[in-house]
Design an enzyme around this catalytic site. Sequence first.
Site, PDB file in Angstrom:
ATOM      1  N   LYS A   1     -39.132  16.149  -2.759  1.00  0.00           N
ATOM      2  CA  LYS A   1     -39.943  17.091  -1.991  1.00  0.00           C
ATOM      3  C   LYS A   1     -40.970  17.769  -2.899  1.00  0.00           C
ATOM      4  O   LYS A   1     -40.629  18.245  -3.980  1.00  0.00           O
ATOM      5  CB  LYS A   1     -39.038  18.131  -1.332  1.00  0.00           C
ATOM      6  CG  LYS A   1     -38.015  17.499  -0.383  1.00  0.00           C
ATOM      7  CD  LYS A   1     -37.009  18.495   0.132  1.00  0.00           C
ATOM      8  CE  LYS A   1     -36.094  19.015  -0.948  1.00  0.00           C
ATOM      9  NZ  LYS A   1     -34.997  19.839  -0.421  1.00  0.00           N
TER      10      LYS A   1
ATOM     11  N   GLY B   1     -34.080  28.580   3.081  1.00  0.00           N
ATOM     12  CA  GLY B   1     -33.318  27.578   3.799  1.00  0.00           C
ATOM     13  C   GLY B   1     -34.066  26.300   4.133  1.00  0.00           C
ATOM     14  O   GLY B   1     -33.560  25.472   4.897  1.00  0.00           O
ATOM     15  N   THR B   2     -35.252  26.103   3.539  1.00  0.00           N
ATOM     16  CA  THR B   2     -36.024  24.902   3.883  1.00  0.00           C
ATOM     17  C   THR B   2     -35.292  23.620   3.503  1.00  0.00           C
ATOM     18  O   THR B   2     -35.288  22.650   4.264  1.00  0.00           O
ATOM     19  CB  THR B   2     -37.404  24.923   3.210  1.00  0.00           C
ATOM     20  OG1 THR B   2     -37.242  25.167   1.804  1.00  0.00           O
ATOM     21  CG2 THR B   2     -38.295  25.992   3.804  1.00  0.00           C
ATOM     22  N   GLY B   3     -34.687  23.583   2.323  1.00  0.00           N
ATOM     23  CA  GLY B   3     -33.990  22.375   1.889  1.00  0.00           C
ATOM     24  C   GLY B   3     -32.796  22.051   2.764  1.00  0.00           C
ATOM     25  O   GLY B   3     -32.565  20.885   3.125  1.00  0.00           O
ATOM     26  N   CYS B   4     -32.038  23.082   3.135  1.00  0.00           N
ATOM     27  CA  CYS B   4     -30.888  22.881   4.017  1.00  0.00           C
ATOM     28  C   CYS B   4     -31.351  22.345   5.359  1.00  0.00           C
ATOM     29  O   CYS B   4     -30.771  21.393   5.909  1.00  0.00           O
ATOM     30  CB  CYS B   4     -30.148  24.201   4.227  1.00  0.00           C
ATOM     31  SG  CYS B   4     -29.548  24.996   2.724  1.00  0.00           S
TER      32      CYS B   4
ATOM     33  N   THR C   1     -39.590  30.944   3.247  1.00  0.00           N
ATOM     34  CA  THR C   1     -39.140  29.561   3.066  1.00  0.00           C
ATOM     35  C   THR C   1     -37.637  29.472   2.788  1.00  0.00           C
ATOM     36  O   THR C   1     -37.152  28.450   2.318  1.00  0.00           O
ATOM     37  CB  THR C   1     -39.906  28.902   1.909  1.00  0.00           C
ATOM     38  OG1 THR C   1     -39.723  29.688   0.712  1.00  0.00           O
ATOM     39  CG2 THR C   1     -41.393  28.795   2.226  1.00  0.00           C
TER      40      THR C   1
END
Length: 268
Positions: A176, A209-212, A207
């Site tokens: 990412k 929690g974007t990865g989760c 942003t």
Amino acid sequence: MKRVPCALTIAGTDPTGGAGIQADLKTFQELQVYGMSVITSVLAQNTTGVQDVVHHSAAFIGRQLDSVTEDIPVHAFKTGMIAHLEMMEWLARKIPEIKAPYVMDPVMIATSGDALIDPDARAFLKDRLLPLASIVTPNIPEAESLTGGTITTTADMEEAAVALVNLYGAGAALVKGGHLRGEAVDILYDGEKLYALSADRIETTNTHGTGCTLSAAITAYLAQGLPLYEAVRKAKDYITAAIRHSLPLGKGSGPTNHWAPRIGGSQA
């Protein structure tokens, strides 16, 4: 009877709801997948950082997983925060028993900068868990930690994605690009072909929690039976909408908006 797609998340909690188990279950629900969870760690966390954490024992994590898999089918699953070596050693034995796509979100550092994984567990994650993953979804700092390289360009991202598959054994890799400047480009390598998935960069500090959320969306689409590229592309659209309509909540980095597609975001 119509097949009900079921997705499982194995991760830690976020009591403010923006990341971790809570974000994963919200994402599953929004994408019309039945969501289930195995909790590895219980965090005292908010938009400003992590204040405290209590880890479940590996044995209890295993009991939770057995409760799920002995009763309800798992069509895809993901891991998020796996904090210490004992958890990872146990999961390395159990994951091959789940005959479904495995999405690894190699959670190492929270958006706030707090470390979420013990140093002695990083090598095990790379050497033992990574080869079990159908796809791994690191951000740039995580990809640098996993590969030992430095990433400053999209060419570096491509090299890291290829290395995660060809050298370290993941089935596919999505690196990412949120930490780079310019257009928000993620690089997917599926073991045969490189893809660049781009979106407008949205100027926001919300942003959390974007990865989760992104990895949960990939898991949901895989549970529905979509091919890998389509699952990743649709998940990219989903997280872009969630960031575009992010929520100005809390005193730190606010959460993404999991119901964004319902208010004008793209999910196609």
